[in-house]
Design an enzyme around this catalytic site. Sequence first.
Site, mmCIF file in Angstrom:
data_model
loop_
_atom_site.group_PDB
_atom_site.id
_atom_site.type_symbol
_atom_site.label_atom_id
_atom_site.label_comp_id
_atom_site.label_asym_id
_atom_site.label_seq_id
_atom_site.Cartn_x
_atom_site.Cartn_y
_atom_site.Cartn_z
ATOM 1 N N HIS A 1 60.400 57.375 40.221
ATOM 2 C CA HIS A 1 59.796 56.543 41.276
ATOM 3 C C HIS A 1 60.785 56.204 42.387
ATOM 4 C CE1 HIS A 1 56.260 53.969 42.418
ATOM 5 N NE2 HIS A 1 55.678 55.010 41.854
ATOM 6 N N GLU B 1 54.001 62.683 46.168
ATOM 7 C CA GLU B 1 52.795 61.847 46.167
ATOM 8 C C GLU B 1 52.705 60.966 47.416
ATOM 9 O OE1 GLU B 1 53.583 59.862 42.419
ATOM 10 O OE2 GLU B 1 54.088 58.029 43.478
ATOM 11 N N ASN C 1 45.712 53.375 48.453
ATOM 12 C CA ASN C 1 45.901 52.258 47.528
ATOM 13 C C ASN C 1 46.563 51.041 48.192
ATOM 14 O OD1 ASN C 1 45.693 51.041 45.019
ATOM 15 N ND2 ASN C 1 47.624 51.885 44.247
ATOM 16 N N ARG D 1 53.479 67.461 44.860
ATOM 17 C CA ARG D 1 52.605 66.404 44.328
ATOM 18 C C ARG D 1 51.640 65.824 45.348
ATOM 19 N NH1 ARG D 1 51.607 64.034 40.385
ATOM 20 N NH2 ARG D 1 52.448 61.959 40.682
ATOM 21 N N ASP E 1 58.913 59.925 35.462
ATOM 22 C CA ASP E 1 58.852 59.543 36.877
ATOM 23 C C ASP E 1 59.940 58.517 37.184
ATOM 24 O OD1 ASP E 1 58.108 58.869 39.451
ATOM 25 O OD2 ASP E 1 55.999 58.484 38.981
ATOM 26 N N GLU F 1 47.799 65.419 37.373
ATOM 27 C CA GLU F 1 47.883 64.058 36.831
ATOM 28 C C GLU F 1 46.463 63.540 36.672
ATOM 29 O OE1 GLU F 1 49.620 61.241 39.544
ATOM 30 O OE2 GLU F 1 50.264 59.926 37.913
ATOM 31 N N HIS G 1 48.846 64.555 42.854
ATOM 32 C CA HIS G 1 48.810 63.138 42.494
ATOM 33 C C HIS G 1 47.421 62.786 41.955
ATOM 34 C CE1 HIS G 1 49.288 58.724 43.956
ATOM 35 N NE2 HIS G 1 49.970 58.895 42.845
ATOM 36 N N HIS H 1 49.442 59.248 31.154
ATOM 37 C CA HIS H 1 50.591 58.334 31.221
ATOM 38 C C HIS H 1 50.749 57.599 29.895
ATOM 39 C CE1 HIS H 1 50.509 57.497 35.859
ATOM 40 N NE2 HIS H 1 50.581 58.778 35.580
ATOM 41 N N TYR I 1 59.519 50.374 36.247
ATOM 42 C CA TYR I 1 58.354 51.050 36.823
ATOM 43 C C TYR I 1 57.340 51.487 35.748
ATOM 44 C CZ TYR I 1 55.364 54.701 38.399
ATOM 45 O OH TYR I 1 54.238 55.452 38.606
HETATM 46 C C1 GCO Z 1 52.206 58.368 39.927
HETATM 47 C C2 GCO Z 1 52.606 57.358 40.927
HETATM 48 C C3 GCO Z 1 51.742 56.156 41.016
HETATM 49 C C4 GCO Z 1 52.117 55.279 42.202
HETATM 50 C C5 GCO Z 1 50.869 54.736 42.821
HETATM 51 C C6 GCO Z 1 51.115 53.903 44.039
HETATM 52 O O1 GCO Z 1 53.045 59.177 39.597
HETATM 53 O O2 GCO Z 1 51.049 58.353 39.540
HETATM 54 O O3 GCO Z 1 53.971 57.161 40.937
HETATM 55 O O4 GCO Z 1 51.673 55.459 39.819
HETATM 56 O O5 GCO Z 1 52.955 54.260 41.849
HETATM 57 O O6 GCO Z 1 50.034 55.796 43.127
HETATM 58 O O7 GCO Z 1 49.898 53.556 44.636
HETATM 59 MG MG MG Z 2 54.779 59.162 40.682
#
Ligand code: GCO
Ligand code: MG
Length: 408
Positions: free
Chosen positions: A217, A267, A37, A288, A215, A344, A317, A122, A160
């Site tokens: 983050h 992730e 990404n 993850r 999350d 996810e 992820h 989400h 976030y």
């Molecule tokens: C999640 C992640 C994503 C990241 C994204 C960054 O839990 O899905 O935290 O939302 O922010 O993948 O590229």
């Molecule tokens: Mg995340």
Amino acid sequence: MKITDAKVFVGGPAKNYVTLKIETDQGICGLGDATLNNRETLPAAYLKDYLIPNLIGMDPRNSEDIWQFFYRGAYFRRGPIAMAAFGAIDMALWDIKGKLANMPLYQLFGGKSREGALVYAHATGADLEDLMDSISWYVEQGYKAIRVQCGIPGMPKAGYAVPEKKGDVKNYITDYTGIRPKVEIWDTSRYMRYMPKALTQVRERFGPELKILHDVHHRLTPREAAEFAKAVEPVDLFWLEDPTPADDQDALKFLRHHSTVPVAIGEVFNSIWDCNKLIENELIDFIRVAVTYAGGITHVKRIVDLAALHHVRTGFHGAPSHSPLSMAAQAHLNAWAPNFGIQEYLVLGTPECDALFPSEHRLENGLFYVSDAPGLGVAFDENEAARYSYKPGSHPVVRLEDGTLWNY
Ligand code: GCO
Ligand code: MG
């Protein structure tokens, strides 16, 4: 059997998917996803400039040896760009193997351990009320597990994964077009004071059965993360994700000594060497990693097997930057893994995405059902692909109120 050609395509609806197509002298082709990404052109260049010229002429059935050839041959090990490029090749070679065997990939791993695999969506909101509406919408759609995030009163700009405008809950944006990032402002104290109360209200509103995830983050220090985990214990979270910056494998020790909240991390990891201590010391409950940038099926399966020895379950992820190809690779692993936890899953199913990657994989009532088609079970329409081109994007950058740079 020999590889005769390989092509890389960059582009797609909403995301710059990096799709690898490997062709063979037996007419069977394999597909893989190398999407990293907001850095998509880099794994694409690694594939085109270094890996594909070596791949031509190799026997595609030797996926293990080919993985080792590229990993060891790079000399400079690991890193998301290289591992995404190796991962795409690996996925495509497994796809070919499945098509040769005329079996879906989960059969080659050991068959199905379950029918539907639990997914989480989400939900988000500019404020708590907005979040409650978003959760209700997902509950009505049949989701059994939901990640919840919401705006923090007094936080200068959206936190976030939180929409700036109320009501924008299904289309919140976490990254932006253009090369210059948006700046978000973070305030740990406000977050620590407010979020446990908000999560408690979500639990009270939706009852004991809903699986609630959250999350952080990477935004708390080890001590703050321990305090936060203790505060949210009564909420009975399914998991607390990335409470500390993920690059420090020791950071979770403090939290683990102070709280029984299930922890998920990984992730941003791209190899087993990023998480072996976390797993072996049983500092986490869910791993993850993603097949996309953790070296493909061959390497991720190794991580899953290590995790199984230590009671760690999977929670791959699945942000929208994974194309339906890597989501399918994960779906096959999810169908097989004895230590599967959750997946996810953000609905990719726009008509444009379905036209680009036709498949029979399906989501029903909060569970993901893997297709029985041979290989990954996803096709790729090159005519559709010709409609898209690369558009640069960026993750936000986060600062504290005094300007100090923080973790996104
Ligand atoms: C999640 C992640 C994503 C990241 C994204 C960054 O839990 O899905 O935290 O939302 O922010 O993948 O590229
Ligand atoms: Mg995340």
